[in-house]
Design a protein around this motif. Sequence first.
Motif, PDB file in Angstrom:
ATOM      1  N   GLY A 167      -5.511 -14.560   1.741  1.00 26.45           N
ATOM      2  CA  GLY A 167      -5.554 -13.370   0.622  1.00 26.45           C
ATOM      3  C   GLY A 167      -6.263 -12.325   1.530  1.00 26.45           C
ATOM      4  N   THR A 168      -7.229 -12.445   2.213  1.00 22.91           N
ATOM      5  CA  THR A 168      -7.664 -11.279   2.703  1.00 22.91           C
ATOM      6  C   THR A 168      -6.898 -10.448   3.701  1.00 22.91           C
ATOM      7  OG1 THR A 168      -9.786 -10.124   3.861  1.00 22.91           O
ATOM      8  CG2 THR A 168      -8.934 -12.374   4.978  1.00 22.91           C
ATOM      9  N   GLU A 169      -5.809 -11.163   4.282  1.00 19.74           N
ATOM     10  CA  GLU A 169      -4.873 -10.467   5.166  1.00 19.74           C
ATOM     11  C   GLU A 169      -3.887  -9.510   4.174  1.00 19.74           C
ATOM     12  OE1 GLU A 169      -3.091 -12.579   8.612  1.00 19.74           O
ATOM     13  OE2 GLU A 169      -4.539 -13.957   7.673  1.00 19.74           O
ATOM     14  N   SER A 170      -3.632 -10.131   3.044  1.00 19.96           N
ATOM     15  CA  SER A 170      -2.652  -9.478   2.121  1.00 19.96           C
ATOM     16  C   SER A 170      -3.236  -8.311   1.652  1.00 19.96           C
ATOM     17  CB  SER A 170      -2.285 -10.464   1.061  1.00 19.96           C
ATOM     18  OG  SER A 170      -1.724 -11.711   1.440  1.00 19.96           O
ATOM     19  N   VAL A 171      -4.564  -8.111   1.513  1.00 22.66           N
ATOM     20  CA  VAL A 171      -5.335  -7.164   0.998  1.00 22.66           C
ATOM     21  C   VAL A 171      -5.324  -6.162   2.061  1.00 22.66           C
ATOM     22  CG1 VAL A 171      -7.427  -6.185   0.128  1.00 22.66           C
ATOM     23  CG2 VAL A 171      -6.471  -8.337  -0.809  1.00 22.66           C
ATOM     24  N   GLU A 172      -5.734  -6.449   3.412  1.00 24.31           N
ATOM     25  CA  GLU A 172      -5.698  -5.610   4.555  1.00 24.31           C
ATOM     26  C   GLU A 172      -4.395  -5.151   4.594  1.00 24.31           C
ATOM     27  OE1 GLU A 172      -8.165  -5.007   6.759  1.00 24.31           O
ATOM     28  OE2 GLU A 172      -9.613  -6.083   6.145  1.00 24.31           O
ATOM     29  N   ALA A 173      -3.229  -5.644   4.498  1.00 22.17           N
ATOM     30  CA  ALA A 173      -2.050  -5.025   4.433  1.00 22.17           C
ATOM     31  C   ALA A 173      -1.936  -3.963   3.609  1.00 22.17           C
ATOM     32  CB  ALA A 173      -0.889  -6.288   4.603  1.00 22.17           C
ATOM     33  N   ALA A 174      -2.155  -4.144   2.231  1.00 20.11           N
ATOM     34  CA  ALA A 174      -2.107  -3.435   1.228  1.00 20.11           C
ATOM     35  C   ALA A 174      -2.790  -2.236   1.541  1.00 20.11           C
ATOM     36  CB  ALA A 174      -2.758  -3.945  -0.258  1.00 20.11           C
ATOM     37  N   PHE A 175      -4.213  -2.366   2.002  1.00 18.19           N
ATOM     38  CA  PHE A 175      -4.903  -1.133   2.288  1.00 18.19           C
ATOM     39  C   PHE A 175      -4.291  -0.144   3.140  1.00 18.19           C
ATOM     40  CE2 PHE A 175      -9.827  -0.452   2.910  1.00 18.19           C
ATOM     41  CZ  PHE A 175      -9.866   1.044   2.969  1.00 18.19           C
ATOM     42  N   LEU A 178      -1.112  -0.193   4.274  1.00 18.53           N
ATOM     43  CA  LEU A 178       0.080   0.595   3.677  1.00 18.53           C
ATOM     44  C   LEU A 178      -0.146   1.457   2.752  1.00 18.53           C
ATOM     45  CD1 LEU A 178       2.998   0.624   3.856  1.00 18.53           C
ATOM     46  CD2 LEU A 178       3.196  -0.933   1.900  1.00 18.53           C
ATOM     47  N   ALA A 179      -1.108   1.489   1.800  1.00 17.47           N
ATOM     48  CA  ALA A 179      -1.413   2.576   0.772  1.00 17.47           C
ATOM     49  C   ALA A 179      -1.989   3.743   1.506  1.00 17.47           C
ATOM     50  CB  ALA A 179      -2.620   2.184  -0.122  1.00 17.47           C
ATOM     51  N   ARG A 180      -2.794   3.776   2.626  1.00 22.41           N
ATOM     52  CA  ARG A 180      -3.118   4.802   3.445  1.00 22.41           C
ATOM     53  C   ARG A 180      -1.617   5.341   4.131  1.00 22.41           C
ATOM     54  NH1 ARG A 180      -8.560   4.224   7.033  1.00 22.41           N
ATOM     55  NH2 ARG A 180      -9.971   4.788   5.429  1.00 22.41           N
ATOM     56  N   PHE A 181      -0.985   4.656   4.766  1.00 27.80           N
ATOM     57  CA  PHE A 181       0.344   5.168   5.282  1.00 27.80           C
ATOM     58  C   PHE A 181       1.137   5.764   4.612  1.00 27.80           C
ATOM     59  CE2 PHE A 181       4.273   4.665   7.598  1.00 27.80           C
ATOM     60  CZ  PHE A 181       3.798   4.900   8.935  1.00 27.80           C
ATOM     61  N   ALA A 182       1.142   4.935   3.371  1.00 24.22           N
ATOM     62  CA  ALA A 182       2.554   5.552   2.425  1.00 24.22           C
ATOM     63  C   ALA A 182       2.170   6.758   2.102  1.00 24.22           C
ATOM     64  CB  ALA A 182       2.841   4.524   1.528  1.00 24.22           C
ATOM     65  N   THR A 183       0.821   7.039   1.542  1.00 23.84           N
ATOM     66  CA  THR A 183       0.336   8.008   0.755  1.00 23.84           C
ATOM     67  C   THR A 183      -0.116   9.312   1.714  1.00 23.84           C
ATOM     68  OG1 THR A 183      -1.789   7.470   0.404  1.00 23.84           O
ATOM     69  CG2 THR A 183      -0.157   6.990  -1.160  1.00 23.84           C
ATOM     70  N   GLY A 184      -0.769   9.119   2.964  1.00 16.61           N
ATOM     71  CA  GLY A 184      -1.214   9.781   3.747  1.00 16.61           C
ATOM     72  C   GLY A 184      -2.717  10.163   3.241  1.00 16.61           C
ATOM     73  N   ARG A 185      -3.246   9.558   2.308  1.00 17.74           N
ATOM     74  CA  ARG A 185      -4.440   9.560   1.664  1.00 17.74           C
ATOM     75  C   ARG A 185      -5.638   8.455   2.217  1.00 17.74           C
ATOM     76  NH1 ARG A 185      -3.457  10.622  -4.911  1.00 17.74           N
ATOM     77  NH2 ARG A 185      -2.338  12.301  -4.717  1.00 17.74           N
ATOM     78  N   MET A 211       7.335   0.662   1.366  1.00 19.40           N
ATOM     79  CA  MET A 211       7.065  -0.122   2.598  1.00 19.40           C
ATOM     80  C   MET A 211       7.898   0.714   3.566  1.00 19.40           C
ATOM     81  SD  MET A 211       6.739  -4.022   3.107  1.00 19.40           S
ATOM     82  CE  MET A 211       5.119  -4.569   2.588  1.00 19.40           C
ATOM     83  N   ASN A 212       7.242   1.861   4.006  1.00 19.97           N
ATOM     84  CA  ASN A 212       8.056   2.748   4.813  1.00 19.97           C
ATOM     85  C   ASN A 212       7.627   2.824   6.112  1.00 19.97           C
ATOM     86  OD1 ASN A 212       5.847   3.947   4.566  1.00 19.97           O
ATOM     87  ND2 ASN A 212       6.973   6.062   3.729  1.00 19.97           N
ATOM     88  N   TRP A 213       6.835   1.771   6.658  1.00 23.30           N
ATOM     89  CA  TRP A 213       6.097   1.730   7.987  1.00 23.30           C
ATOM     90  C   TRP A 213       7.022   1.161   8.914  1.00 23.30           C
ATOM     91  CZ3 TRP A 213       1.247  -1.234   6.444  1.00 23.30           C
ATOM     92  CH2 TRP A 213       1.584  -2.698   5.982  1.00 23.30           C
ATOM     93  N   PRO A 214       7.169   1.900  10.415  1.00 19.18           N
ATOM     94  CA  PRO A 214       8.062   1.422  11.352  1.00 19.18           C
ATOM     95  C   PRO A 214       7.576   0.362  12.070  1.00 19.18           C
ATOM     96  CG  PRO A 214       6.475   3.096  12.139  1.00 19.18           C
ATOM     97  CD  PRO A 214       6.067   3.090  10.552  1.00 19.18           C
TER      98      PRO A 214
END
Length: 464
Positions: free
Chosen positions: A127-135, A137-144, A310-313
Amino acid sequence: METPNRKPRIVTDVPGPRAQEVIARDARFTSPSYTRDYPIVAASGKGCWLTDEDGNEFLDFTAGIAVCSTGHCHPKVVEAIQAQASRLLHMSGTDFWYAPMANLAERLAATTAWGVDDTRVFFTNSGTESVEAAFKLARFATGRKRMIAFQGAFHGRTFGSLSLTGSKISQLRGFTPLVPGVQHVPYGYCYRCAYNLKYPSCALHCVTTLDDSLFASTCPPDEVAAIIVEPIQGEGGYVIPPPGYLEALRELTRRHGILLIVDEVQSGFGRTGKMWAYEHTDAVPDMITSAKGIASGMPLGALLTRKDLMNWPPGSHATTFGGNPVSCAAALATLDLLQDGGLIENAATVGEHLIGRLRDVQQRHPCIGDVRGQGLMAAIELIDAPSSADRAPVPSAAPPLARELFPGRNAERRDRIVHAAFSKGLLLLGCGRNAIRFCPPLVVSKGEVDTALDILSECLDETA
Ligand code: PLP
């Protein structure tokens, strides 16, 4: 799966001699940070039943903390694991390909509101790794950079997830500084409303205050990447937010270009009577984090999101073990049992029976202040008797429902009930400030619920 009239069988003192030997050896060599509530030393399991090292048989209403979704060692899951294990154990899905990972990604994609062709999946081990990935990706995808999470939330223990967690001080103490830019706000916990308001006259103040107060004072909304929320708070006490809550968060996030992540690690995979708990609402999130019940006990997690997000390279995020072929095979068998084998339906119908029976028990035990639940994610919240000395003081201007608004916070009796249940062969877990959760495997029968609640009633009587 039902074994008619089966009852727990306690044949030794618990823990018995073999269990004691394991516990003593474990204490010498394992980390003292583990939180073992009572001394069950599991040796084998089948369905909702667990046998300990001394041959004592327990009715398991914990499912290994909401993990063994299809019950302990479901024959179809075991068969799928054995077949896959004899073919291929590992080939690092982030560097190479194997069919079980692609097959599972396709099956998971078909469960989302975005649809099979517009979903992408990142596999993890927990679970923690799924949340890390979401965190990330959220930064990566929004730039925020900023994130908003909730008091009482549990999202895991690695640094990113821990920064989002707002559950217990013991989980944080000694580990700061955490990831900066995370703001915790009160959850939609009507039974203990942080604002001392009542639904529906509150008009969902717990959500509107983000706009009215947070975004106007300390947190510019255009810097917020995502709000992460459990559709039902798990470790925080199996707290079900009021109707319209998730929809209101969705509306707010959409208006500010903020992503909405639902953490379904505990509430997902059929437990609430739907594949995902957010499906009980009209809200459609941007990301779903999953783990726990996804593979019936094998280590696996997943981040599901919209294809366009999910646009990370290549190389930006990966993991050696995530999406291991054996775990994927277990998850595929789990999905078959949930969807075609009727276990999601079973969670809905037996869950309703469970919650109804808990309400009956509440009638006879005034120490149960609240009964709540959705499917097989149910809880009772204990309060102290009105005369009890440790009851929180009620302000003189308190409304008539003060007994509900200021319930006791002393969890000592809750822990005694959980221990008493253990000694009678029923496995339960606490959660939140003063709650007991009921999260049996999704194969549980009404008869097994009745057995469990008879034992619970005895424990409530004995600890009164
Ligand atoms: N998110 C939620 C909602 C959880 O309940 C948990 C674990 O209880 C986690 C994340 C962390 O999962 P894990 O312990 O697999 O890292």
